[in-house]
Design a protein around this motif. Structure first.
Motif, short mmCIF file in Angstrom:
data_model
loop_
_atom_site.label_atom_id
_atom_site.label_comp_id
_atom_site.label_asym_id
_atom_site.label_seq_id
_atom_site.Cartn_x
_atom_site.Cartn_y
_atom_site.Cartn_z
N ASN A 11 -9.01 7.60 56.71
CA ASN A 11 -8.03 6.60 56.29
C ASN A 11 -8.14 5.38 57.21
O ASN A 11 -7.67 5.41 58.34
CB ASN A 11 -6.62 7.24 56.38
N LYS A 13 -6.72 2.57 56.90
CA LYS A 13 -5.49 1.75 56.95
C LYS A 13 -5.83 0.27 56.74
O LYS A 13 -6.77 -0.03 56.02
CB LYS A 13 -4.74 2.00 58.27
N HIS A 99 1.88 8.07 51.83
CA HIS A 99 1.68 7.98 53.29
C HIS A 99 2.97 7.48 53.94
O HIS A 99 3.65 6.60 53.41
CB HIS A 99 0.51 7.04 53.62
N GLU A 168 1.56 15.45 57.37
CA GLU A 168 1.43 14.54 58.51
C GLU A 168 2.79 14.33 59.16
O GLU A 168 3.59 13.50 58.67
CB GLU A 168 0.92 13.18 58.03
N SER A 172 3.40 12.36 64.84
CA SER A 172 2.02 12.63 65.31
C SER A 172 1.09 11.47 64.99
O SER A 172 0.05 11.33 65.61
CB SER A 172 1.47 13.86 64.60
N ILE A 173 1.46 10.69 63.99
CA ILE A 173 0.55 9.63 63.53
C ILE A 173 0.41 8.54 64.59
O ILE A 173 1.40 7.94 65.01
CB ILE A 173 1.05 9.04 62.19
N GLY A 174 -0.80 8.34 65.04
CA GLY A 174 -1.11 7.28 65.99
C GLY A 174 -0.52 7.47 67.38
O GLY A 174 -0.62 6.58 68.22
N GLY A 210 -2.61 13.37 61.62
CA GLY A 210 -1.82 12.88 62.74
C GLY A 210 -2.58 13.08 64.04
O GLY A 210 -2.67 14.20 64.54
N SER A 211 -3.19 11.96 64.54
CA SER A 211 -3.90 11.97 65.84
C SER A 211 -5.04 12.98 65.94
O SER A 211 -5.32 13.47 67.02
CB SER A 211 -2.90 12.20 66.98
N LEU A 230 -6.74 14.66 57.53
CA LEU A 230 -6.61 13.24 57.19
C LEU A 230 -6.66 12.49 58.52
O LEU A 230 -5.81 12.69 59.39
CB LEU A 230 -5.29 13.01 56.45
N ILE A 231 -7.67 11.66 58.66
CA ILE A 231 -7.95 11.08 59.98
C ILE A 231 -7.83 9.56 59.93
O ILE A 231 -8.51 8.90 59.13
CB ILE A 231 -9.37 11.47 60.44
N GLY A 232 -6.95 9.02 60.76
CA GLY A 232 -6.75 7.57 60.80
C GLY A 232 -7.65 6.94 61.84
O GLY A 232 -8.86 6.78 61.64
N GLY A 233 -7.05 6.61 62.99
CA GLY A 233 -7.75 5.90 64.07
C GLY A 233 -9.18 6.38 64.34
O GLY A 233 -10.12 5.57 64.35
P1 PGA Z 1 -4.01 8.78 62.98
O1 PGA Z 1 -3.51 8.47 61.50
O2 PGA Z 1 -5.16 9.74 62.88
O3 PGA Z 1 -4.42 7.46 63.53
O4 PGA Z 1 -2.85 9.38 63.71
C1 PGA Z 1 -3.45 9.48 60.54
C2 PGA Z 1 -2.88 8.92 59.27
O5 PGA Z 1 -1.96 8.09 59.34
O6 PGA Z 1 -3.31 9.27 58.16
#
Ligand code: PGA
Length: 250
Positions: A11, A13, A99, A168, A172-174, A210-211, A230-233
């Motif tokens: 992801n 973003k 999300h 998520e 935990s997100i970011g 989440g992270s 699901l992977i953001g950063g």
């Molecule tokens: P993150 O984001 O891995 O940067 O915590 C995950 C997400 O928001 O899907």
């Protein structure tokens, strides 16, 4: 180490421009060299990059997804809107809906339900996100929130064949913080219980988000119930993304 098929959803973003796309060549090479391993990487870039991504991903094993869509299935006078048909037309197979960043920006459960309905009509697979905030967790409302997000988000759907649920925790997100395995497992089992109650457990894949990063992936992999992440950063860095996949299988 796992024998299970795993999804890795990248992801991006609101990050990335046309120049960032070449960074994924490394991932494409990795995927090509690991064709026999049981995993799927899905890139979900911002809308502006869907077309260039669809060109670069054509004839590869990596799939494309969007991060959101309008509630309306049909074309119409919705300035700035992008519907699921348009996303499908660009070659995407997946879409993230619900999300927490979009929930925070105003997406209600009912809007999310409409978006899921529209995405399924457009033949997209839905990565349906749910999760409690820190204050809800502190008030011991996690189960109540997860239950209502699941029931309202999936309300009246005829099938769950194309639903991937991503748990998520918003805290935990970011943040660099992941739940303890015991807490995560407890919540995943609760989610499964609710899905079973509404006859949507069979076929529904369950991911954690989440992270997620190369440092904590081994710990997360101890939870066998998970079908992926699901992977953001970390997903914007090809080396980190590859590391996460490698550490899942080695
Ligand atoms: P993150 O984001 O891995 O940067 O915590 C995950 C997400 O928001 O899907």
């Amino acid at each position: 180490m796992t024998n299970k098929f795993k999804y890795f959803i990248a992801n991006w973003k609101m990050y990335g421009d046309v120049n960032s796309i070449k960074s994924i060549n490394r991932v494409l090479k990795f995927v090509n060299l690991n064709k026999k391993k049981k995993f799927k990487i899905i890139y979900c870039p911002p809308y502006t990059l869907l077309h260039p991504f669809s060109k670069i991903l054509k004839n590869t094993k990596v799939d494309l997804g969007a991060q959101n869509c309008h509630t309306e299935l049909e074309y119409g006078a919705f300035t700035g809107g992008i519907n699921s048909k348009m996303i499908k037309n660009l070659g995407a197979k997946y879409i993230i809906i619900g999300h927490s960043e979009n929930r925070a920006a105003g997406d209600t459960d009912s809007a999310i339900n409409k978006k899921i309905y529209s995405a399924l009509k457009s033949n997209l697979s839905v990565i349906f996100c749910i999760g409690e905030t820190l204050s809800q967790k502190r008030k011991k409302l996690t189960n109540t929130i997860l239950k209502s997000q699941i029931i309202n988000g999936l309300r009246s759907l005829k099938t769950n064949k194309k639903i991937i649920l991503a748990y998520e925790p918003v805290w935990s997100i970011g943040s660099g913080i992941i739940p303890k395995n015991s807490e995560l497992l407890k919540n995943i089992l609760f989610i499964k219980k609710i899905l079973k109650k509404i006859s949507m457990l069979k076929n529904t894949k369950i991911l954690y988000g989440g992270s997620v990063n190369p440092k904590n992936i081994k710990v997360l992999n101890n939870i066998d119930e998970l079908d992926g992440y699901l992977i953001g950063g970390a997903s914007q860095n090809s080396k980190k993304l590859i590391d996460i996949v490698k550490k899942t299988f080695n």
